[in-house]
Design a protein around this motif. Structure first.
Motif, PDB file in Angstrom:
ATOM      1  N   ILE A  62       0.818  -1.199   0.000  1.00  0.00           N
ATOM      2  CA  ILE A  62       0.000   0.000   0.000  1.00  0.00           C
ATOM      3  C   ILE A  62       0.859   1.260   0.000  1.00  0.00           C
ATOM      4  CG2 ILE A  62      -2.197  -0.796   0.967  1.00  0.00           C
ATOM      5  CD1 ILE A  62      -1.202  -0.452   3.666  1.00  0.00           C
ATOM      6  N   THR A  63       0.313   2.320  -0.597  1.00  0.00           N
ATOM      7  CA  THR A  63       1.023   3.604  -0.645  1.00  0.00           C
ATOM      8  C   THR A  63       0.942   4.231   0.740  1.00  0.00           C
ATOM      9  OG1 THR A  63      -0.180   3.862  -2.727  1.00  0.00           O
ATOM     10  CG2 THR A  63       1.234   5.706  -2.056  1.00  0.00           C
ATOM     11  N   ALA A  64       2.091   4.514   1.358  1.00  0.00           N
ATOM     12  CA  ALA A  64       2.085   5.168   2.670  1.00  0.00           C
ATOM     13  C   ALA A  64       2.215   6.678   2.496  1.00  0.00           C
ATOM     14  CB  ALA A  64       3.218   4.644   3.534  1.00  0.00           C
ATOM     15  N   SER A  94       8.767  -1.474   4.753  1.00  0.00           N
ATOM     16  CA  SER A  94       8.537  -0.388   3.800  1.00  0.00           C
ATOM     17  C   SER A  94       9.655  -0.311   2.764  1.00  0.00           C
ATOM     18  CB  SER A  94       8.418   0.942   4.544  1.00  0.00           C
ATOM     19  OG  SER A  94       9.657   1.299   5.103  1.00  0.00           O
ATOM     20  N   VAL A 122       4.290   0.180   1.682  1.00  0.00           N
ATOM     21  CA  VAL A 122       4.431  -0.744   2.821  1.00  0.00           C
ATOM     22  C   VAL A 122       3.768  -2.072   2.460  1.00  0.00           C
ATOM     23  CG1 VAL A 122       3.908  -1.087   5.280  1.00  0.00           C
ATOM     24  CG2 VAL A 122       4.387   1.212   4.428  1.00  0.00           C
ATOM     25  N   LYS A 130       4.055  -8.150  10.966  1.00  0.00           N
ATOM     26  CA  LYS A 130       4.737  -7.287   9.994  1.00  0.00           C
ATOM     27  C   LYS A 130       5.591  -8.121   9.038  1.00  0.00           C
ATOM     28  CE  LYS A 130       7.357  -3.048  10.490  1.00  0.00           C
ATOM     29  NZ  LYS A 130       7.648  -1.918  11.337  1.00  0.00           N
ATOM     30  N   THR A 210      -9.481   2.191  -1.733  1.00  0.00           N
ATOM     31  CA  THR A 210      -9.330   3.296  -2.696  1.00  0.00           C
ATOM     32  C   THR A 210      -7.858   3.445  -3.097  1.00  0.00           C
ATOM     33  OG1 THR A 210     -11.077   4.344  -1.464  1.00  0.00           O
ATOM     34  CG2 THR A 210      -9.992   5.696  -3.116  1.00  0.00           C
ATOM     35  N   PHE A 211      -7.619   3.597  -4.376  1.00  0.00           N
ATOM     36  CA  PHE A 211      -6.277   3.832  -4.917  1.00  0.00           C
ATOM     37  C   PHE A 211      -5.644   5.040  -4.253  1.00  0.00           C
ATOM     38  CE2 PHE A 211      -6.767   1.709  -9.166  1.00  0.00           C
ATOM     39  CZ  PHE A 211      -5.509   1.150  -9.186  1.00  0.00           C
ATOM     40  N   GLU A 246       0.371  11.966   3.325  1.00  0.00           N
ATOM     41  CA  GLU A 246       0.466  10.657   3.952  1.00  0.00           C
ATOM     42  C   GLU A 246      -0.887  10.008   3.865  1.00  0.00           C
ATOM     43  OE1 GLU A 246       2.334   9.941   7.944  1.00  0.00           O
ATOM     44  OE2 GLU A 246       2.234  12.098   7.838  1.00  0.00           O
ATOM     45  N   LEU A 247      -0.939   8.770   3.489  1.00  0.00           N
ATOM     46  CA  LEU A 247      -2.217   8.088   3.443  1.00  0.00           C
ATOM     47  C   LEU A 247      -2.287   7.265   4.715  1.00  0.00           C
ATOM     48  CD1 LEU A 247      -2.094   7.261  -0.316  1.00  0.00           C
ATOM     49  CD2 LEU A 247      -3.265   9.129   0.791  1.00  0.00           C
ATOM     50  N   GLN A 249      -4.917   6.041   6.465  1.00  0.00           N
ATOM     51  CA  GLN A 249      -5.924   5.022   6.736  1.00  0.00           C
ATOM     52  C   GLN A 249      -6.511   4.568   5.416  1.00  0.00           C
ATOM     53  OE1 GLN A 249      -8.735   6.060   9.909  1.00  0.00           O
ATOM     54  NE2 GLN A 249     -10.302   5.251   8.573  1.00  0.00           N
TER      55      GLN A 249
HETATM   56  C1  LIG Z   1      -1.672   1.103  -3.872  1.00  0.00           C
HETATM   57  C2  LIG Z   1      -2.697   1.872  -3.198  1.00  0.00           C
HETATM   58  O1  LIG Z   1      -3.324   2.618  -3.823  1.00  0.00           O
HETATM   59  S1  LIG Z   1      -2.937   1.602  -1.507  1.00  0.00           S
HETATM   60  C3  LIG Z   1      -4.234   2.638  -1.001  1.00  0.00           C
HETATM   61  C4  LIG Z   1      -3.789   3.932  -0.440  1.00  0.00           C
HETATM   62  N1  LIG Z   1      -2.997   3.775   0.764  1.00  0.00           N
HETATM   63  C5  LIG Z   1      -3.541   3.525   1.934  1.00  0.00           C
HETATM   64  O2  LIG Z   1      -4.756   3.362   2.076  1.00  0.00           O
HETATM   65  C6  LIG Z   1      -2.595   3.465   3.124  1.00  0.00           C
HETATM   66  C7  LIG Z   1      -3.303   3.688   4.413  1.00  0.00           C
HETATM   67  N2  LIG Z   1      -2.327   3.710   5.514  1.00  0.00           N
HETATM   68  C8  LIG Z   1      -2.037   2.605   6.290  1.00  0.00           C
HETATM   69  O3  LIG Z   1      -2.583   1.528   6.108  1.00  0.00           O
HETATM   70  C9  LIG Z   1      -1.004   2.782   7.403  1.00  0.00           C
HETATM   71  O4  LIG Z   1      -0.951   4.135   7.794  1.00  0.00           O
HETATM   72  C10 LIG Z   1       0.448   2.311   6.999  1.00  0.00           C
HETATM   73  C11 LIG Z   1       0.424   0.827   6.717  1.00  0.00           C
HETATM   74  C12 LIG Z   1       0.992   3.060   5.807  1.00  0.00           C
HETATM   75  C13 LIG Z   1       1.405   2.573   8.182  1.00  0.00           C
HETATM   76  O5  LIG Z   1       0.813   2.006   9.317  1.00  0.00           O
HETATM   77  P1  LIG Z   1       1.548   2.070  10.749  1.00  0.00           P
HETATM   78  O6  LIG Z   1       0.581   1.638  11.769  1.00  0.00           O
HETATM   79  O7  LIG Z   1       2.233   3.397  10.891  1.00  0.00           O
HETATM   80  O8  LIG Z   1       2.567   0.901  10.581  1.00  0.00           O
HETATM   81  P2  LIG Z   1       3.994   0.725  11.228  1.00  0.00           P
HETATM   82  O9  LIG Z   1       4.238   1.714  12.324  1.00  0.00           O
HETATM   83  O10 LIG Z   1       4.140  -0.735  11.529  1.00  0.00           O
HETATM   84  O11 LIG Z   1       4.963   1.114  10.024  1.00  0.00           O
HETATM   85  C14 LIG Z   1       5.109   0.247   8.939  1.00  0.00           C
HETATM   86  C15 LIG Z   1       6.148   0.835   8.021  1.00  0.00           C
HETATM   87  O12 LIG Z   1       5.564   1.942   7.342  1.00  0.00           O
HETATM   88  C16 LIG Z   1       6.469   3.031   7.411  1.00  0.00           C
HETATM   89  N3  LIG Z   1       5.678   4.254   7.350  1.00  0.00           N
HETATM   90  C17 LIG Z   1       4.628   4.574   8.123  1.00  0.00           C
HETATM   91  N4  LIG Z   1       4.175   5.800   7.765  1.00  0.00           N
HETATM   92  C18 LIG Z   1       4.960   6.215   6.751  1.00  0.00           C
HETATM   93  C19 LIG Z   1       5.016   7.405   5.961  1.00  0.00           C
HETATM   94  N5  LIG Z   1       4.161   8.386   6.146  1.00  0.00           N
HETATM   95  N6  LIG Z   1       5.968   7.517   5.013  1.00  0.00           N
HETATM   96  C20 LIG Z   1       6.854   6.528   4.807  1.00  0.00           C
HETATM   97  N7  LIG Z   1       6.864   5.369   5.523  1.00  0.00           N
HETATM   98  C21 LIG Z   1       5.933   5.239   6.487  1.00  0.00           C
HETATM   99  C22 LIG Z   1       7.179   2.860   8.752  1.00  0.00           C
HETATM  100  O13 LIG Z   1       8.394   3.600   8.781  1.00  0.00           O
HETATM  101  C23 LIG Z   1       7.384   1.364   8.747  1.00  0.00           C
HETATM  102  O14 LIG Z   1       8.513   1.066   7.929  1.00  0.00           O
HETATM  103  P3  LIG Z   1       9.489  -0.179   8.284  1.00  0.00           P
HETATM  104  O15 LIG Z   1       8.614  -1.383   8.540  1.00  0.00           O
HETATM  105  O16 LIG Z   1      10.312  -0.372   7.045  1.00  0.00           O
HETATM  106  O17 LIG Z   1      10.295   0.213   9.465  1.00  0.00           O
END
Ligand SMILES: CC(=O)SCCNC(=O)CCNC(=O)[C@H](O)C(C)(C)COP(=O)(O)OP(=O)(O)OC[C@H]1O[C@@H](n2cnc3c(N)ncnc32)[C@H](O)[C@@H]1OP(=O)(O)O
Length: 269
Positions: A62-64, A94, A122, A130, A210-211, A246-247, A249
Motif C-alpha cells: 500500500i502507498t504510505a 517499507s 508498505v 509485519k 481506494t487507490f 500521507e495516506l 488510513q
Molecule cells: C496502492 C494503493 O493505492 S494503496 C491505497 C492507499 N494507501 C492507503 O490506504 C494506506 C493507508 N495507511 C495505512 O494503512 C497505514 O498508515 C500504513 C500501513 C501506511 C502505516 O501504518 P503504521 O501503523 O504506521 O505501521 P507501522 O508503524 O508498523 O509502520 C510500517 C512501516 O511503514 C512506514 N511508514 C509509516 N508511515 C509512513 C510514511 N508516512 N511515510 C513513509 N513510511 C511510512 C514505517 O516507517 C514502517 O517502515 P518499516 O517497517 O520499514 O520500518
C-alpha cells in the motif's frame, strides 16, 4: 548507462523491480486547459510504483506517502507519458520507490523530463504480523547512489513529519500575527473548497480499497479550484506538499478516511 550494465556472468542486467508504463494522453485525461491533469498523472504514477513495490515484495503493498513533487513541464493531449518506477531500497516492511516521468512528442521526436518523485510503499501485514522484506542489492553505480540516498531521505521524511506536527501545535498563534492587511486580499476562508466523494468500484485498486493515486487526484482537484480564487491563471504550477501527503488510513466503501493535506504553489506565466 544502467540499461547496458553487464553482469559478471555476461548477461545484460535489468533491474528486476523496474516497471515502465507508457500512455498517450487523450482528451479524457486532460483538464480544463487541455493539458494532462495532474490528478490523472498521480494515478498513473501510483499504479506504476505499486507494481514495482509488489514485484519486489511478492505480496500486496500500500502507498504510505509520496514526497514533494515539482512538475517541470505540462503535458499536452497527443503527447506520450512514460513512467519508470523501481525500488531504491527496502527497509523492514517499507520500501522507497523512485518514479521518473518523461514526456515524448512523437511528431517532433523530442523527449523531456517532467518530474522525479519518491513514494513509500508498505507491505501489508499478514496474520503473523509485519512483513520482513528481502533487501535490495544495488548493481549499477546509479542504483548504489539511490540506495544510499534512500536511507537519508527516509531519515529526513521522518524528521519532516515531526517538524510539521511541532509547527502546527506550537507556532499557530505566532504565525497568525504575521498576516498583514493588503488592499486586494481575499479572505482565506473564501478559498476554502470542500468535496465529498462517494467511493465507487472504479476508484478501487486490486486490494479493494481506494487507490492512493485516486485520493491524490481528488486532493489535486480541490486544490486547483481553491487556487483559482486567487485569480492566477493556472497555466502551469507546482504541486507540492509541504506536509508530505500521507495516506494514514485505508478507505473502504464504508470508511471515512482521515484528512490528508495538500499545499499548492502557483506560478504565473
Ligand atoms: C496502492 C494503493 O493505492 S494503496 C491505497 C492507499 N494507501 C492507503 O490506504 C494506506 C493507508 N495507511 C495505512 O494503512 C497505514 O498508515 C500504513 C500501513 C501506511 C502505516 O501504518 P503504521 O501503523 O504506521 O505501521 P507501522 O508503524 O508498523 O509502520 C510500517 C512501516 O511503514 C512506514 N511508514 C509509516 N508511515 C509512513 C510514511 N508516512 N511515510 C513513509 N513510511 C511510512 C514505517 O516507517 C514502517 O517502515 P518499516 O517497517 O520499514 O520500518
Amino acid at each position: 548507462s544502467d540499461a547496458l550494465f553487464i553482469l559478471e556472468s555476461g548477461e545484460v542486467y535489468r533491474n528486476p523491480t523496474e516497471v515502465k508504463m507508457s500512455q498517450i494522453v487523450l482528451p479524457c485525461h486532460a483538464n480544463h486547459c487541455g493539458e494532462l491533469s495532474v490528478g490523472q498523472l498521480l494515478k498513473w504514477m501510483d499504479s506504476t510504483a505499486c507494481l514495482s513495490a509488489e514485484r519486489h515484495a511478492g505480496c500486496s503493498c500500500i502507498t504510505a506517502s509520496v514526497d514533494d513533487i515539482h512538475f517541470e513541464h505540462t503535458i499536452g493531449v497527443g503527447q506520450v507519458v512514460s513512467i519508470i518506477a523501481k525500488v531504491n531500497r527496502a527497509f523492514t516492511s517499507s520500501m522507497e520507490v523512485g518514479i521518473l516521468v518523461t514526456c515524448e512528442d512523437l511528431y517532433i521526436g523530442k523527449e523531456w523530463k517532467v518530474c522525479h518523485a519518491f513514494a513509500s510503499f508498505v507491505a501489508r501485514r499478514t496474520e503473523t504480523g509485519k512483513v520482513q522484506l528481502k533487501q535490495v542489492i544495488p548493481h549499477t553505480q546509479l542504483e548504489q547512489v539511490e540506495y544510499s540516498l534512500a536511507a537519508e531521505r527516509r531519515r529526513m521524511r521522518l524528521i519532516h513529519v515531526e517538524t510539521i506536527t511541532d509547527l502546527l501545535s506550537n507556532c499557530a498563534a505566532q504565525l497568525a500575527g504575521e498576516c498583514q492587511e493588503h488592499k486586494d486580499a481575499i479572505p482565506a476562508e473564501k478559498t476554502r473548497v470542500e468535496s465529498v466523494e462517494l467511493v465507487l468500484p472504479p476508484h478501487a485498486n486490486h486490494q479493494v480499497s481506494t487507490f492512493g493515486g485516486q485520493i491524490m487526484a481528488w486532493m489535486e482537484n480541490v486544490a486547483t479550484i481553491a487556487a483559482r480564487w486567487v485569480g492566477l491563471s493556472l497555466k502551469s504550477w507546482f504541486l507540492c506538499a509541504p506536509d508530505v501527503p500521507e495516506l494514514k488510513q485505508r478507505i473502504g466503501a464504508e470508511d471515512n478516511g482521515r484528512k490528508n493535506k495538500l499545499g499548492v504553489d502557483l506560478r504565473e506565466e
